[in-house]
Design an enzyme around this catalytic site. Sequence first.
Site, PDB file in Angstrom:
ATOM      1  N   SER A 143       0.973  -1.077  -0.087  1.00 29.02           N
ATOM      2  CA  SER A 143       0.053  -0.026   0.020  1.00 29.02           C
ATOM      3  C   SER A 143       0.901   1.233  -0.058  1.00 29.02           C
ATOM      4  O   SER A 143       1.933   1.184   0.646  1.00 29.02           O
ATOM      5  CB  SER A 143      -0.798   0.283   1.402  1.00 29.02           C
ATOM      6  N   TYR A 156      -1.702  -0.304  10.736  1.00 28.64           N
ATOM      7  CA  TYR A 156      -1.724  -0.531   9.358  1.00 28.64           C
ATOM      8  C   TYR A 156      -0.468  -0.256   8.475  1.00 28.64           C
ATOM      9  O   TYR A 156      -0.039  -0.813   7.764  1.00 28.64           O
ATOM     10  CB  TYR A 156      -2.896   0.158   8.594  1.00 28.64           C
TER      11      TYR A 156
END
Length: 252
Positions: A143, A156
Amino acid sequence: MKKLAVITGARRGIGLGIAKALGDEGYRLLICATSDEAPETLEALSAYEVEYMRCNIADAADRDRLLDRAEAYGRIDVLVNNAGVAPKVRLDILETTEESFERLMDINLEGTFFMCQNAANRMIAMQNRGIEDYRPRIVNISSISAYTSSVSRGEYCISKAGIAMVTQLFADRLAEYGIPVFEVRPGIIRTDMTAAVTEKYEKLIAEGLLPIARMGTPEDVAGCVVAACSGKLDYTTGQVLNADGGFALRRL
């Protein structure tokens, strides 16, 4: 013997988009997610040769079962590590809980590392068996959060930054075997995971956040995976393919 792609977290969203794209490239598909059944997913993939398995990549026994099944096909040509989770509740890093941190590390980071390890050892063994036209590869989906601070979901970001290093490590280790390892970094992609914050992102994009002024799609991410699997990038390894609308550009 038809080539096999193993794709984790493929029940919906980016993983499903990747499965469709690799199916279009002629791969047989072994996909997994944590649900016991996935009738809607199998319907969406009905045009391809596909098998679905339940697998929690944070569980060693589940990883073994998935890759044992893959090995039963006679070859593992592609592993796409797409499975991952977001925090159940977004909390400022001054409030992040150990439970949430450990959950994301177990699934996103530890699960990806040991999927790479398990599959890599099997790929090396298959090379030694002399399988025809066998050029395996690994693609890890991370990501833009690997390098972008989001203080409301720090765990995250850390897990995705870890995947970046997992990719580097396995690219280095597997280069002698001719097994390239790539990282694909999705940006702001329209999926169930971003549904709750779509309005926020669309506003930021309208204000100039991205050079390519739209949210991405699972198909945009899948295109990078197909490129990594095409064989045309095989003098590279450990490289990052950004499916991010130009977010990574530094602009004045």
